[in-house]
Design an enzyme around this catalytic site. Structure first.
Site, PDB file in Angstrom:
ATOM      1  N   SER A 105       1.299   8.574  -1.994  1.00 47.36           N
ATOM      2  CA  SER A 105       0.190   9.681  -0.966  1.00 47.36           C
ATOM      3  C   SER A 105      -0.796   8.892  -0.727  1.00 47.36           C
ATOM      4  O   SER A 105      -1.513   9.377   0.180  1.00 47.36           O
ATOM      5  CB  SER A 105      -0.298  10.646  -1.938  1.00 47.36           C
ATOM      6  OG  SER A 105      -0.860  10.214  -3.047  1.00 47.36           O
TER       7      SER A 105
ATOM      8  N   LYS B  50      -6.748  17.652  -4.203  1.00 51.24           N
ATOM      9  CA  LYS B  50      -7.377  16.624  -3.544  1.00 51.24           C
ATOM     10  C   LYS B  50      -8.407  17.033  -2.674  1.00 51.24           C
ATOM     11  O   LYS B  50      -9.629  16.556  -2.341  1.00 51.24           O
ATOM     12  CB  LYS B  50      -6.182  15.772  -2.592  1.00 51.24           C
ATOM     13  CG  LYS B  50      -5.490  15.278  -3.583  1.00 51.24           C
ATOM     14  CD  LYS B  50      -4.220  14.369  -2.819  1.00 51.24           C
ATOM     15  CE  LYS B  50      -3.351  13.754  -3.587  1.00 51.24           C
ATOM     16  NZ  LYS B  50      -2.071  13.172  -3.050  1.00 51.24           N
TER      17      LYS B  50
END
Length: 802
Positions: free
Chosen positions: A655, A698
């Site tokens: 990611s 996140k």
């Protein structure tokens, strides 16, 4: 020219929940009985397995904890078990031919207890009858006759010797069963002193006579042992006949009562024979001294020898058993044999056989955790053997080593008719299937539990009804419409999807229960939305020490993260940490350096053995992207280092590959990147941005840092466009976005991300060239220059100019 993206609107950051729909559902509970919500695939598999009566159609229930696996399975089994016949009861009785091999016997529901009570009453009657039966006048008369016959023979032999002795002036003396002789003078028995005064000749004469008399006595009593043996045999036969006559009527009624059951009749027939010896051994007071009478537990001894050992029993009309064994050890599954210590040795009997889960579930269903079953290979092997042979295995694997040479049992095997349901994870299912070929034959049905449930109006309706039932029946409270909407959003957040609810319904009930705690603190019985928020915040506070410490490190400058300004080769990436049962997002500075060389793109994390395989793959793809994007006319040659700064633990996942690529291009072009924007996303070699996990955590992690430092209205987060459907952000971020203080961008390509980060057009390819002042144009020129330097082409060009 690449068009600059606009931030997402508030409506795209969380699913829309209709309060009117929630209110309608709450006012009109679901009309049907709800045992479970969703999981149609798993329910269909269970229904199929339960309908298949053939061997091998046992079930492996695949799914994670808190998905309601156990609840659904148990409800299904209990509903299905009501239509099945009540199983037989099983018991063990003594094998009088070989005590090591107890006999297994089955009875109809309710009969085992009745048989045990009948045997107990029989034992009580025997105790009432004996030893009193030996006091009967008829018995005593026969006994005296036997004693008299023995005494007559004995007296006759003694009398003959006594007459012969008197004829020779010697008296026969019998004291305490000891026979002796004494000399007579004028009819008077001499004492030892008087005998010593006789002259030697007379004394010698008496010695000779007494010696001959002793020989005659021995000759007369030579048949005494035979007389004694015959007398004892007659007495034993008398006792046996007396015991048989007394016990036969007691068993006759039982034999008539159980005439239809051949196994019980055989058992009673054995008792009829063995009870006689037991009476003579334990209930005959003539052979027991007064001191030892009280030491005998006669009832206990007879019970341990004759009473049945019931393993499982049912009531008439009971449903088939549904058994869950939480600790599937060998003994708990297959039963065990208990031992006692006697004179330093281990002893046992058929009465010490204890049932296991297979005995209790026989004729029904047994639920176990697959991981616990597999933890002990002996349990798994025994279970497979029992399923293949349709008999309950009972030879203990540790018997030889633990018991040694002591007395052990080999009970008859009991037929097995059970359906096994194993609850386990997806990984374990495929692992077992790979290493054990028999697994697929024995567990032919897979009940696969989904992680998510489609969020239809019907499913929301069922969700709301189940929550209301739980609150009313368990928590004794109720909820407002806004609280129910908050619970729905929590479930969406668990699923991380706009159109799916989480299958972890247990987490929703846990949250409601915790919210009721705060409701009671307010002396209320109505749970409102702020109580739900308090429960969520309370759990975050209890488990949030690590995340707060990491945020504090950034605030104090220990961890370097910038949230404003611009920098070359530096970008804010977003990571998710999973610690225990908590997950939280935290920003991480990703840096890149580029210089002339031929080392390629070096992943510092991999070189330091901190980067795992997937992360290393993501970094390797950067070279593919650079070559495909820029190096079509020249050889891609450069040296670059990429690192996640101040990271000292293992890193996995790709990611960060979008952020790493942006930092790398910034280092190549020397174009600064905005530090106000953090980004996450995976890329492929063609520059498409791909979905990642943990997008909500996140975003929230970077938002908390920006909020702590002060929102500037320039800060935001870049995410993959394909993750837009996964956004379920909390209200605080939604409010900040609505006020324009924080922004969330969804990108599809690397160029869109570069455009946002550098505020310069990325540039589109036209006739093999990028615009000169675009990001891609600058990158292409710089990479070409590095290639010339490394390959020496630049020196040749200089010489040509000269």
């Amino acid at each position: 020219m690449t068009k600059k993206l606009l931030p997402l609107s508030v409506s795209a950051l969380a699913p829309t929940i209709s309060l009117n729909h929630v209110q309608t559902c709450m006012n009109n509970p679901y009309p049907e009985t709800l045992t479970f919500i969703g999981q149609q695939r798993a329910q269909s598999a269970l229904d199929f397995s339960l309908g298949m009566e053939l061997p091998g159609y046992n079930v492996y229930v695949m799914g994670e904890a808190a998905h309601g696996r156990f609840t659904l399975v148990k409800d299904k089994l209990q509903a299905h078990s009501k239509g099945r016949p009540t199983p037989n009861e099983w018991l063990y009785v003594n094998n009088y031919d070989d005590h090591r091999e107890p006999i297994a016997m089955f009875l109809q529901a309710g009969q085992s207890k009745q048989l045990a009570d009948d045997i107990d009453s029989f034992i009580d009657e025997v105790l009432d009858t004996f030893p009193a039966a030996f006091d009967n006048p008829a018995y005593q008369r026969k006994k005296k006759k036997i004693d008299r016959e023995f005494n007559d023979a004995y007296d006759s032999a003694i009398t003959a010797v006594e007459i012969a002795a008197l004829e020779q002036s010697v008296a026969l003396i019998e004291e305490k069963s000891v026979v002796g002789f004494a000399p007579l003078i004028d009819g008077k028995q001499l004492s030892d002193a008087e005998f010593a005064e006789l002259d030697d000749e007379l004394r010698e004469q008496f010695y000779e006579v007494i010696e001959k008399l002793e020989d005659a006595l021995i000759e007369a009593l030579i048949e005494l042992p035979r007389w004694k043996r015959e007398s004892s045999e007659k007495l034993r036969n008398l006792k046996k006949s007396t015991a048989e006559l007394a016990t036969k009527p007691l068993l006759k009624d039982l034999e008539h009562k159980y005439a239809a059951h051949i196994g019980v009749l055989r058992y009673l027939k054995d008792i009829r024979v063995e009870i006689i010896d037991a009476v003579l051994e334990w209930l005959d007071d003539e052979d027991v001294s007064d001191e030892n009478k009280e030491d005998f537990d006669r009832k206990g001894m007879l019970t341990d020898f004759f009473a049945p050992n019931i393993l499982v029993e049912f009531k008439e009309g009971d449903a088939a058993p549904v058994v869950y064994e939480p600790n599937p050890t060998f003994g708990n599954i297959f039963g065990k044999i208990e031992y006692a210590t006697s004179q330093g040795s281990l002893i046992t009997s058929y009465r010490s056989i204890q049932p296991g889960a297979l005995h209790r579930a026989n004729g029904g269903y047994l639920i176990m955790d697959a991981e616990k079953v597999m933890a002990n290979p002996q349990v798994w092997d025994g279970l497979k053997l029992s399923l293949k042979t349709h008999q309950i295995k009972n030879d203990l694997p540790y018997q030889d080593s633990a018991v040694g040479s002591s007395f052990t049992l080999r009970p008859q095997l009991i037929p097995l008719d059970v359906k096994i349901i194993l609850l386990g994870s997806r990984e374990l299912y495929y692992t077992i299937g790979e290493y054990d070929e028999e697994f697929a034959e024995l567990f032919r049905v897979l009940a696969d539990f989904d992680y998510y449930l489609p969020s239809s109006d019907k499913l929301q309706y069922q969700f709301i009804t189940k929550v209301i039932e739980y609150c009313e029946q368990t928590l004794k409270c109720s909820l407002t419409e806004s609280a129910m909407a908050r619970l729905l959003k929590f479930s969406y957040r668990q699923a991380e999807h706009h159109n799916k609810l989480s299958a972890r319904f247990a987490d929703v009930l846990e949250l409601v229960a915790e919210a009721s705690f705060y409701t009671k603190q307010d002396n209320l019985t109505l749970i409102d939305a702020h109580h739900i928020d308090e429960a969520i915040e309370g759990k975050q506070y209890r488990t949030g020490q690590i995340s707060e410490n990491m945020l504090s490190d950034i605030k104090e400058g220990h961890t370097l993260i910038a949230t404003d300004g611009h920098a070359v080769g530096k970008v804010n990436g977003l990571t998710v940490l999973h610690i225990g049962d908590t997950s939280f997002g935290t920003p991480a500075r990703i840096t890149a350096t580029v210089y002339a060389g031929a080392d390629g793109v070096i992943d510092v994390e991999r070189e330091a053995e901190l980067g795992k395989a997937i992360h290393s793959k993501g970094v390797m793809l950067l070279t593919g992207y650079l070559g495909n994007k820029y190096a079509q006319q020249f050889s891609l040659t450069l040296s670059a280092n990429i690192a996640i700064e101040q990271s000292y633990g293992y890193i996995d996942g790709d990611s960060a590959s979008l952020a790493e690529l942006c930092a790398l291009i910034s280092a190549i072009t020397s174009l600064p990147i905005s530090q106000s924007i953090a980004l996450t996303g995976s890329i492929n070699q063609h520059g498409d941005v791909q979905a990642i996990g943990g997008v909500n955590e996140k975003i929230e992690g970077f938002f908390k840092l920006c909020k702590m430092r002060g929102l500037t209205s320039a800060q935001g987060v870049i995410i993959p466009k394909s993750n837009q459907v996964n956004l379920v952000l909390d209200d605080e971020i939604l409010n900040a976005v609505e006020l324009g203080k924080f922004h969330i961008y969804a990108v599809e390509t690397v160029d869109q991300a570069l455009n946002l980060l550098m505020d310069i057009a990325a540039g589109e390819l036209s006739d093999g060239q990028y615009p000169e002042n675009s990001v891609n144009g600058i990158a292409l020129a710089r990479l070409s220059e590095i290639a010339d330097i490394v390959n020496g082409d630049n020196d040749e060009k200089e010489h040509e100019k000269e």
